[in-house]
Design a protein around this motif. Sequence first.
Motif, PDB file in Angstrom:
ATOM      1  N   SER A   1       0.829  -1.205   0.000  1.00 55.63           N
ATOM      2  CA  SER A   1       0.000   0.000   0.000  1.00 55.63           C
ATOM      3  C   SER A   1       0.863   1.254   0.000  1.00 55.63           C
ATOM      4  N   GLU A   2       1.958   1.204   0.758  1.00 61.71           N
ATOM      5  CA  GLU A   2       2.864   2.363   0.794  1.00 61.71           C
ATOM      6  C   GLU A   2       3.520   2.586  -0.567  1.00 61.71           C
ATOM      7  N   ILE A   3       3.921   1.497  -1.205  1.00 62.28           N
ATOM      8  CA  ILE A   3       4.536   1.619  -2.530  1.00 62.28           C
ATOM      9  C   ILE A   3       3.530   2.173  -3.533  1.00 62.28           C
ATOM     10  N   GLU A   4       2.296   1.645  -3.478  1.00 65.12           N
ATOM     11  CA  GLU A   4       1.265   2.137  -4.391  1.00 65.12           C
ATOM     12  C   GLU A   4       0.967   3.612  -4.135  1.00 65.12           C
ATOM     13  N   HIS A   5       0.990   3.999  -2.851  1.00 66.08           N
ATOM     14  CA  HIS A   5       0.739   5.406  -2.521  1.00 66.08           C
ATOM     15  C   HIS A   5       1.840   6.292  -3.103  1.00 66.08           C
ATOM     16  N   LEU A   6       3.092   5.838  -2.920  1.00 68.16           N
ATOM     17  CA  LEU A   6       4.206   6.626  -3.445  1.00 68.16           C
ATOM     18  C   LEU A   6       4.163   6.710  -4.967  1.00 68.16           C
ATOM     19  N   ALA A   7       3.669   5.653  -5.607  1.00 71.30           N
ATOM     20  CA  ALA A   7       3.637   5.628  -7.067  1.00 71.30           C
ATOM     21  C   ALA A   7       2.510   6.482  -7.639  1.00 71.30           C
ATOM     22  N   THR A   8       1.521   6.805  -6.821  1.00 74.38           N
ATOM     23  CA  THR A   8       0.357   7.528  -7.348  1.00 74.38           C
ATOM     24  C   THR A   8       0.164   8.895  -6.693  1.00 74.38           C
ATOM     25  N   ARG A   9       1.099   9.316  -5.868  1.00 76.40           N
ATOM     26  CA  ARG A   9       0.952  10.596  -5.170  1.00 76.40           C
ATOM     27  C   ARG A   9       2.101  11.528  -5.520  1.00 76.40           C
ATOM     28  N   ASP A  10       1.781  12.788  -5.592  1.00 75.23           N
ATOM     29  CA  ASP A  10       2.795  13.804  -5.839  1.00 75.23           C
ATOM     30  C   ASP A  10       3.624  13.993  -4.581  1.00 75.23           C
ATOM     31  N   GLY A  11       4.933  13.945  -4.706  1.00 70.27           N
ATOM     32  CA  GLY A  11       5.795  14.001  -3.539  1.00 70.27           C
ATOM     33  C   GLY A  11       5.761  15.317  -2.807  1.00 70.27           C
ATOM     34  N   LEU A  12       5.504  16.409  -3.494  1.00 70.64           N
ATOM     35  CA  LEU A  12       5.529  17.727  -2.859  1.00 70.64           C
ATOM     36  C   LEU A  12       4.213  18.036  -2.147  1.00 70.64           C
ATOM     37  N   THR A  13       3.090  17.809  -2.823  1.00 67.32           N
ATOM     38  CA  THR A  13       1.798  18.233  -2.290  1.00 67.32           C
ATOM     39  C   THR A  13       1.004  17.112  -1.644  1.00 67.32           C
ATOM     40  N   GLY A  14       1.327  15.863  -1.942  1.00 74.67           N
ATOM     41  CA  GLY A  14       0.551  14.749  -1.421  1.00 74.67           C
ATOM     42  C   GLY A  14      -0.725  14.479  -2.191  1.00 74.67           C
ATOM     43  N   LEU A  15      -1.008  15.288  -3.205  1.00 72.05           N
ATOM     44  CA  LEU A  15      -2.179  15.046  -4.043  1.00 72.05           C
ATOM     45  C   LEU A  15      -1.911  13.882  -4.999  1.00 72.05           C
ATOM     46  N   ALA A  16      -2.982  13.420  -5.633  1.00 75.57           N
ATOM     47  CA  ALA A  16      -2.804  12.429  -6.696  1.00 75.57           C
ATOM     48  C   ALA A  16      -1.911  13.009  -7.786  1.00 75.57           C
ATOM     49  N   ASN A  17      -1.059  12.156  -8.336  1.00 79.57           N
ATOM     50  CA  ASN A  17      -0.200  12.651  -9.407  1.00 79.57           C
ATOM     51  C   ASN A  17      -0.892  12.516 -10.764  1.00 79.57           C
ATOM     52  N   ARG A  18      -0.209  12.911 -11.812  1.00 81.84           N
ATOM     53  CA  ARG A  18      -0.825  12.909 -13.138  1.00 81.84           C
ATOM     54  C   ARG A  18      -1.194  11.503 -13.596  1.00 81.84           C
ATOM     55  N   ARG A  19      -0.361  10.527 -13.221  1.00 82.29           N
ATOM     56  CA  ARG A  19      -0.644   9.141 -13.615  1.00 82.29           C
ATOM     57  C   ARG A  19      -1.969   8.669 -13.027  1.00 82.29           C
ATOM     58  N   LEU A  20      -2.158   8.892 -11.725  1.00 84.29           N
ATOM     59  CA  LEU A  20      -3.405   8.463 -11.097  1.00 84.29           C
ATOM     60  C   LEU A  20      -4.587   9.237 -11.670  1.00 84.29           C
ATOM     61  N   PHE A  21      -4.396  10.525 -11.913  1.00 80.99           N
ATOM     62  CA  PHE A  21      -5.485  11.314 -12.497  1.00 80.99           C
ATOM     63  C   PHE A  21      -5.914  10.749 -13.847  1.00 80.99           C
TER      64      PHE A  21
END
Length: 527
Positions: free
Chosen positions: A337-357
């Motif tokens: 779950s942590e790996i998936e979170h890191l892969a789908t979240r923007d590191g600076l803001t914690g929002l979903a990243n472009r890939r997840l969007f």
Amino acid sequence: MNVIGGPGEHVQLTDRLAVVQWLRVFLAAAVAAIGLLDGDAREVVPLVAAYLVLTAGVEIVRRRAPAVIHPTMSWMLLLDGVFLALALVFTGGAESWVRPLVFFDVTAVTLVVSYRTGLKLAVWYALLLFLGHAAASAGLLGDRTTGSFGDAALNSIGLLLFAIGAAVFSSVNERALRRSRAELHALVELGFELEHVRTADDVALVLAGHTQARLGFPRALVLVRDGDDWQGATATADGVDRLSSPAGIGPLPEQVLRAEAPALVRSLDDDPVLDELLPLGRNVAVVPLVADGEALGVVLAEWGRGPRAQIPAVTVETLAQSASQTAAVLRNAALLSEIEHLATRDGLTGLANRRLFEETLQREVARSHRRKAPLALVVLDVDHFKDVNDTVGHQAGDAVLREVARAMVGNTKASDLPARYGGDEFVVLLPDCTGDDALAVAERLRAAVAADVKAVPVTVSAGVGAMPVNAGDGERLVAAADAALYSAKREGRDRSVRSARVAEPGEVPDHPAMRRGAGAAERSSRS
């Protein structure tokens, strides 16, 4: 009568029958040696030869016709008794060295085949001893004798007592083996079930059901950590149920988790939290769920069965192994779950990243077409963000982006998806939202950013697009909202604009902001 017993009594019966065949070869060789030394070899040798021929025939059947081997072997066990009884007569009767072979055969069959078969074989031998004595008394055996009636009775009683003793110990051993096999099978089944679960509460359901249904505990309670909260499940004969998130787990589980070792308690009266979760629990095993030194949860299994009942040690051990296996799954699930979170979240803001969007956009577009439901998108861009970086530095710019992200999360619903699209540009995907509603959301976000961002006061411009009014697919939806954002920038910034364009399926947009690859140069001009 099938003296071997049902197939459920034995482990790998075919292999055991192979051992019995080797036992027959040994008996034949031993009888032949005794006959040559102490008896009449002229009678013993033909008897041994006939016995070996029958043994060879059974072996052929065992190898070529396994479907009929059980009745064949059953009758052969009866013939084993006849063989040794005749060998006893031919080699000296009650004083023959064949007599220890009878005890040896009974013991071997009891241990190798089953204790029931050993008892039946002992009764058969006792009957043959009495028949031999009766035949000798009637003169049917010539001048041979099998001893007095008292000797025959004593030998028969001794053989039966010996067989009963061997059978008792063998039955205890077989029951322990069956229980061990059942619990090993339960661990394998638990592993299969845990392969298909990923969340903490689902793992709790699986372990609770396993503990109650497979390990023989009438009731089970499982509590696992889920972040800062606890998730739980209970299992009874009526089924498995989820627990609403308990406020805590009580002092007893906390002690067990600190000790990282199982504990057995007579009752839960001294722990009000557990007494409420597992009312009137008696004879309870408390086992921690620990992986890599991290306390992940606890399982409580009620054995019941009266105040003096004791939980079998092997059952407690199996429960501990089940808990260890489950803890490893929980740990792996948390890491995944942590790996998936890191892969789908923007590191600076914690929002979903472009890939997840983009992945979510595809799903929501398909859902919108399938259910004929509206779908809207808001694209936001920080006004003059380049000036922020140039005048107060990139660290302050990063702080602005984080505060904008917090304002977006605080002013959207759980079903919405705010994401960082790139640089200072953000998007919010709004399922089941019309264009008018999305425009209101954009205005709320714009006002929240102006009020809540404190690092460096900034404003944002927003563009709104909606399906099916402005676009028929995800790509054109993004292009429509992007074009509206371009209009907001051109009209003076710090405003929200809704797309007025009606895009037909297959239409190539003329607006430069709606062309694919409209690029970095234009985006930088908006800021």
